[in-house]
Design a protein around this motif. Sequence first.
Motif, mmCIF file in Angstrom:
data_model
loop_
_atom_site.group_PDB
_atom_site.id
_atom_site.type_symbol
_atom_site.label_atom_id
_atom_site.label_comp_id
_atom_site.label_asym_id
_atom_site.label_seq_id
_atom_site.Cartn_x
_atom_site.Cartn_y
_atom_site.Cartn_z
ATOM 1 N N UNK A 28 -56.034 -68.790 29.879
ATOM 2 C CA UNK A 28 -55.829 -69.622 31.064
ATOM 3 C C UNK A 28 -55.100 -70.913 30.703
ATOM 4 N N UNK A 29 -54.309 -71.421 31.637
ATOM 5 C CA UNK A 29 -53.602 -72.686 31.477
ATOM 6 C C UNK A 29 -53.924 -73.603 32.648
ATOM 7 N N UNK A 30 -54.081 -74.884 32.349
ATOM 8 C CA UNK A 30 -54.379 -75.854 33.394
ATOM 9 C C UNK A 30 -54.190 -77.262 32.883
ATOM 10 N N UNK A 31 -54.532 -78.224 33.726
ATOM 11 C CA UNK A 31 -54.263 -79.633 33.436
ATOM 12 C C UNK A 31 -55.576 -80.389 33.202
ATOM 13 N N UNK A 32 -55.651 -81.081 32.091
ATOM 14 C CA UNK A 32 -56.882 -81.744 31.670
ATOM 15 C C UNK A 32 -57.286 -82.865 32.629
ATOM 16 N N UNK A 75 -58.400 -80.449 42.591
ATOM 17 C CA UNK A 75 -59.075 -79.665 41.561
ATOM 18 C C UNK A 75 -58.355 -78.368 41.202
ATOM 19 N N UNK A 76 -57.362 -77.983 41.967
ATOM 20 C CA UNK A 76 -56.643 -76.747 41.679
ATOM 21 C C UNK A 76 -55.997 -76.807 40.299
ATOM 22 N N UNK A 77 -56.224 -75.763 39.492
ATOM 23 C CA UNK A 77 -55.568 -75.604 38.183
ATOM 24 C C UNK A 77 -55.967 -76.677 37.169
ATOM 25 N N UNK A 78 -57.131 -77.263 37.322
ATOM 26 C CA UNK A 78 -57.599 -78.245 36.344
ATOM 27 C C UNK A 78 -58.436 -77.570 35.252
ATOM 28 N N UNK A 79 -58.373 -78.161 34.061
ATOM 29 C CA UNK A 79 -59.315 -77.848 32.992
ATOM 30 C C UNK A 79 -60.202 -79.079 32.839
ATOM 31 N N UNK A 80 -61.443 -78.967 33.241
ATOM 32 C CA UNK A 80 -62.359 -80.102 33.204
ATOM 33 C C UNK A 80 -62.905 -80.284 31.795
ATOM 34 N N UNK A 81 -63.007 -81.540 31.350
ATOM 35 C CA UNK A 81 -63.685 -81.812 30.079
ATOM 36 C C UNK A 81 -64.762 -82.857 30.307
ATOM 37 N N UNK A 108 -59.387 -73.910 36.001
ATOM 38 C CA UNK A 108 -58.958 -72.915 35.020
ATOM 39 C C UNK A 108 -59.815 -72.917 33.757
ATOM 40 N N UNK A 109 -60.709 -73.877 33.611
ATOM 41 C CA UNK A 109 -61.547 -73.903 32.422
ATOM 42 C C UNK A 109 -62.404 -75.148 32.358
ATOM 43 N N UNK A 110 -63.387 -75.123 31.451
ATOM 44 C CA UNK A 110 -64.290 -76.248 31.234
ATOM 45 C C UNK A 110 -64.481 -76.417 29.729
ATOM 46 N N UNK A 111 -64.341 -77.667 29.259
ATOM 47 C CA UNK A 111 -64.556 -78.003 27.850
ATOM 48 C C UNK A 111 -65.675 -79.028 27.776
ATOM 49 N N UNK A 112 -66.704 -78.739 26.997
ATOM 50 C CA UNK A 112 -67.801 -79.671 26.789
ATOM 51 C C UNK A 112 -67.734 -80.231 25.378
ATOM 52 N N UNK A 141 -52.830 -77.667 29.103
ATOM 53 C CA UNK A 141 -53.421 -76.998 27.943
ATOM 54 C C UNK A 141 -53.580 -75.509 28.218
ATOM 55 N N UNK A 142 -53.703 -74.789 27.124
ATOM 56 C CA UNK A 142 -53.996 -73.359 27.191
ATOM 57 C C UNK A 142 -55.299 -73.093 26.475
ATOM 58 N N UNK A 143 -56.191 -72.345 27.133
ATOM 59 C CA UNK A 143 -57.460 -71.925 26.543
ATOM 60 C C UNK A 143 -57.381 -70.434 26.254
ATOM 61 N N UNK A 144 -57.576 -70.068 24.985
ATOM 62 C CA UNK A 144 -57.481 -68.669 24.590
ATOM 63 C C UNK A 144 -58.827 -68.207 24.026
ATOM 64 N N UNK A 145 -59.620 -67.497 24.831
ATOM 65 C CA UNK A 145 -60.951 -67.068 24.363
ATOM 66 C C UNK A 145 -60.889 -65.985 23.288
ATOM 67 N N UNK A 146 -59.751 -65.347 23.109
ATOM 68 C CA UNK A 146 -59.630 -64.292 22.096
ATOM 69 C C UNK A 146 -59.396 -64.878 20.710
#
Length: 346
Positions: free
Chosen positions: A207-211, A234-240, A270-274, A328-333
């Motif tokens: 997934x790709x999104x904006x921090x 909130x569309x297309x955001x990566x929350x941290x 598009x994602x969450x970073x803690x 940013x891009x988040x790659x779970x693989x």
Amino acid sequence: MKKPKRIMPGSRIAIISPSSGLPSLFPDIYELGLKNLHEVLGFEVVEMPTARMSPDDLYKNPQLRANDINQCFEDNKIDGIITSIGGYESVRILPFLNTEMIINNPKFIMGFSDATTFLTYLNQLGMVTFYGPSIMAGLAQIKNLPFEFTQHLKSILFSNQFPYKYSSFQKWTNAYKDWNDLDTLGDCQEFYENENGWTFLQGNSVEQGYLWGGCIEVLEFMKSTTYWANESFWNDKVLFFETSEEKPSPSQVGYMLRNYGMQGIFSKIKGIILGRAKDYSEEEKLKLNEITVNVIKGEFGADKVPIVVDFDFGHTDPKLILPLGGKVELNPYTHEIILLESPFTE
């Protein structure tokens, strides 16, 4: 999204105290941070009028704190801004910011913790801001932290080599040694080996999104105010999110996350970073992970949103820099987190 001009060694960096007056109470660690800013990163330091103001005077004068920020963006001789330290009520300065002038003169501005208020607000208005170390918490300790920290700072701030792949630091610490003891000034408490790096709790697609984000407790101060983002933001955001030294319990963090779910945000992002939770035991970290997945996936059905935990930012050290508005891009693989483009204009 307006990006600031890139800063370089020799850039004039203004120091502000938009929250707490700790430079007045602990001048030695503050001055060590200024020294490192010059010697390690090569910046010319400019102290703003409130930088060393007493805690009581700062508390009574939110407009003076905002005036410093306004002046920094208005002054063409200042290239960037870094906070001295955090605090707990910088939300009070927001009404006094000259936001039109600031957004029309984008500059590098960085802080963490209570700086979350104006960093997130200015980003909502259309400018890239930076969540990263402050003078007293992070930069004062730079010579006692892993060398990879200095390399990271220089890579993000000075180079134009993007995409940039974030890397976890080999060691980390929860705390600093006593700022009143000149013999250990700038030293850190016990370091822990970071053997596994960060962890993806869920996610089955790249997934790709904006921090966007900051200290999760500080963001609570902003909800339901005019400084909170509207639904479309909130569309297309990566929350941290990260937790402060006040150490909210895993359940309390769950309460805060639940509010984002009730706003419908988990269906848009598009994602969450803690960040790595400061002073948490291993048992508490596992409980936090369990509650996080239960709220986001179990309560709101967001089972496809990548969730990353134990990322190297926030109230532990060393701290990675996260640009609000950076893609940013988040790659779970591959477990990679990549900053896809420069947060600066060249």
